[in-house]
Design a protein around this motif. Structure first.
Motif, short mmCIF file in Angstrom:
data_model
loop_
_atom_site.label_atom_id
_atom_site.label_comp_id
_atom_site.label_asym_id
_atom_site.label_seq_id
_atom_site.Cartn_x
_atom_site.Cartn_y
_atom_site.Cartn_z
N ASP A 118 124.40 24.22 54.72
CA ASP A 118 124.93 22.85 54.75
C ASP A 118 124.70 22.31 56.15
N GLN A 148 112.40 21.72 53.49
CA GLN A 148 112.72 20.62 52.58
C GLN A 148 114.20 20.26 52.64
N ARG A 149 115.05 21.25 52.74
CA ARG A 149 116.49 20.99 52.79
C ARG A 149 116.89 20.30 54.09
N ARG A 150 116.23 20.69 55.19
CA ARG A 150 116.64 20.14 56.48
C ARG A 150 116.04 18.78 56.76
N VAL A 185 115.08 18.77 46.88
CA VAL A 185 115.93 19.95 46.77
C VAL A 185 115.82 20.49 45.35
N SER A 200 109.22 20.77 44.21
CA SER A 200 110.05 21.81 44.80
C SER A 200 109.22 23.03 45.18
#
Length: 675
Positions: free
Chosen positions: A545, A607-609, A614, A656
């Motif tokens: 997170d 990709q998440r950062r 996602v 993804s």
């Protein structure tokens, strides 16, 4: 199928090089000048002192200590060299004491064989505890066999007492002189860091090409080496460096060190640069998996960082070009390179990761009471027992040569047992031929000292190049030491070839062909460990997170090391004849798939950062199930038969990374085309 999906119709990857070509291939390591010089000088001093004191018998055992220390000498910081040698040489002295006591007590063949067999079991169990334990276990058994047969000095225990003296010479010769300022580039950790950046630059240049995978393997090896030579961090550092406020994406979190006690030591700076290199490695691995190159000027940045690291001071910071990265992985690389440039320039970059943990000490790895330690101990003890029985039954002039050779050959953690057996026999023939030719000129004792010093100087390079070459160098050195001790003449060297062939045959028969442990017991556990490490790394990314968690970088590092170990085990198997080579080739596609999965997880993290797509929870579950299925296949000794996916086009960043990784794993495991 998406137009950007890699071509997965190719057959599973198979090794193009025949096993015999892999087996005979010589490595070309750089010449380790410092260990070579230390070895030659220590051996010469030990033998010369014995000659001058008219106690050449003691000089020979001191020379053995110098040789054993040289076998464990490396181009690394003094503290690591001292720790490695201080672990191995006491074991060598203990083995010499055991063997000398058995010889002094004039025990019978049965008691001698039982004593060496028990020592072999302890040696094998100790060897399973890790690299240092392996070195200590080897020398424990080798010295016990030598002590049981070589002529002993007076008093009999003096052999074990003087043996560490030669090792101390090797250590003292490597201690830097007080007051002598060493150039920054001479520090082994700094050199290793520069090598990491050079390897990173090579991999960035190879992105989107078939050479990318090989470049990634080299980069992982350089990172492993750097992690092993990192200096310890000081407990109470002071004077923080100026914070870095340059451009680039920085997490909005506080540094991981207390600003009132932020260290300014060289050790802290190397650790910080190492952590920055890890971040750049993850981003580059994601790009490698995505088959997406970067501009040449960006690929050149790590090389500039390597030169700056070697200089030790940066008057002008290494510039990172403004190249407008357009995908999450490229953005991650841009941020990582800017942070790396800041750390190399001596400015603090907020990396949001914990300081590097110390290298895993051998005592924390496999325990002496583990099943693996017991199996190897029993395997080595069996071969030593057979060797002791044959030497008692056969008229061998130097009965200790057979168990000593078994101790050197039966080392599965150091390479293929089959290849070591063959290489030992061939190398001994060549070594004896060279020694007999040289000694036929009847040189005096001082010429023998020079020959022994030359041979031990070549030992560090020969060991890194090929085990056969190592034997060619070590055999003359051992025979010359025996000649100095008055035990052998040049005409008596050729029976050592028969002893070596006999020992190699014992290892091949009882320790390789008839032993129930098969290659799958070496390859498949490595793959299981790599799959578990990758699963832990993926779980840390899924739980993320915000900025990168402090622990994620070390889970990633653990996964990369586990993958490197699995790849090394498969490569070792490929260098053996069938069925071992065929079995290793069957697991090669799975090894490559796990390596590619590590890149997919790195791309997923980017990709998440950086705002990419996602994946759905179902995609994460698919990857987890595929890893579980691959683990189950490894434990059941069933290599997957599906086709290995070989990318030919860049990955679509809108898709993804984990979704495509799941498709690739399904292709490998089920043999069906990816969706």
């Amino acid at each position: 199928m998406s137009p950007n999906t890699p071509n997965a119709s190719a057959a599973p990857a198979t090794p193009a090089t025949p096993w015999w070509a892999r087996a005979t291939r010589l490595a070309r390591p750089p010449l380790p000048w410092a260990p070579m010089a230390r070895a030659a000088l220590a051996m010469a001093l030990a033998l010369a002192a014995g000659l001058l004191a008219h106690r050449v018998d003691l000089g020979v055992f001191a020379g053995l200590g110098a040789m054993h220390a040289t076998m464990n000498d490396r181009v690394e910081p003094v503290r690591l060299r001292a720790r490695r040698i201080a672990t191995a040489v006491p074991a060598s002295a203990l083995g010499m004491l055991i063997g000398s006591a058995l010889q002094h007590a004039q025990v019978g063949a049965l008691a001698l064989g039982a004593g060496l067999t028990l020592t072999a079991f302890v040696s094998g169990a100790l060897s399973a505890t890790g690299p240092r334990g392996s070195a200590a276990g080897l020398l424990l058994l080798v010295s016990a066999t030598l002590g049981s047969g070589m002529p002993l000095p007076h008093p009999w225990w003096a052999a074990a007492a003087v043996l560490p003296a030669g090792a101390v010479l090797v250590l003292l010769l490597g201690v830097p002189l007080r007051g002598r300022r060493r150039a920054p580039g001479a520090d082994p950790a700094v050199r290793a860091l520069a090598a990491v950046y050079d390897a990173l630059g090579r991999m960035l240049a190879d992105l989107g090409t078939p050479q990318g995978s090989a470049s990634r393997q080299v980069l992982t090896a350089r990172l492993n080496q750097l992690q092993d030579v990192l200096p310890p961090l000081p407990r109470h550092p002071r004077n923080p460096p100026a914070p870095y406020t340059g451009t680039g994406t920085e997490p909005d979190t506080a540094p991981d060190t207390d600003t009132d006690t932020a260290p300014d030591t060289a050790a802290h700076r190397v650790h910080t640069m190492y952590r920055a290199a890890l971040a750049a490695t993850e981003a580059a691995t994601g790009l490698l998996w995505a088959w997406r190159p970067v501009p040449p000027e960006v690929a050149a940045v790590p090389g500039l960082l390597a030169r700056a690291v070697e200089r030790g001071s940066v008057e002008v910071p290494v510039p990172v070009p403004d190249w407008s990265p357009d995908t999450p992985s490229r953005q991650a690389l841009d941020a990582a390179l800017r942070a790396a440039a800041a750390t190399v320039a001596g400015r603090e970059a907020v990396l949001s990761t914990a300081p590097a943990p110390p290298p895993d000490p051998w005592r924390l790895r496999v325990r002496l009471v583990s099943p693996g330690a017991a199996r190897y101990g029993a395997r080595l003890a069996l071969c030593i027992a057979v060797g002791a029985a044959l030497t008692a039954a056969l008229p061998l002039s130097r009965s200790y040569w057979v168990p000593m050779t078994i101790a050197f050959v039966l080392k599965p953690d150091l390479g293929s047992v089959f290849l070591r057996s063959v290489s030992r026999a061939v190398g001994t023939v060549l070594g004896v031929a060279v020694t007999a030719a040289v000694l036929s000129l009847a040189p005096g004792p001082w010429a023998l000292v020079a020959i022994a010093a030359l041979c031990v100087a070549l030992l560090p390079y020969a060991t890194a190049a090929h085990y056969g070459l190592n034997t060619v160098v070590m055999t003359p050195m051992a025979l010359v030491l025996l000649q100095l001790g008055g035990q052998d003449g040049a005409a008596e060297f050729w029976p050592r070839v028969l002893d070596t062939v006999l020992a190699s045959a014992i290892v091949l028969l009882f320790g390789h062909l008839l032993w129930p442990e098969r290659p799958r017991h070496r390859i498949e556990p490595r793959l299981v460990s790599a799959a578990a490490a990758l699963k832990a790394y993926l779980a840390s990314v899924v739980r993320q997170d915000g900025p990168e968690p402090r622990s994620e970088v070390w889970l990633r590092r653990t996964a990369y090391r586990a993958l490197a170990d699995a790849r090394a085990e498969v490569e070792q198997g490929l260098a053996e004849p069938p069925p071992t080579g065929r079995h290793a080739a069957e697991w090669l596609p799975a090894t490559a798939a796990l390596e590619r999965l590590s890149g997919a997880v790195a791309a997923f993290a980017a990709q998440r950062r950086y705002g990419g797509r996602v994946p759905e929870p179902a995609e994460v579950e698919r990857v987890g199930r595929a890893l579980d299925e691959l683990t189950a296949a490894a434990r059941a000794h069933r290599p997957p038969t599906g086709a290995a996916a070989r990318p030919t086009r860049p990955h679509d960043p809108s898709r993804s990374a984990l979704g495509r990784a799941a498709d690739e794993l399904d292709t490998l495991l089920a043999g069906r085309p990816p969706r």
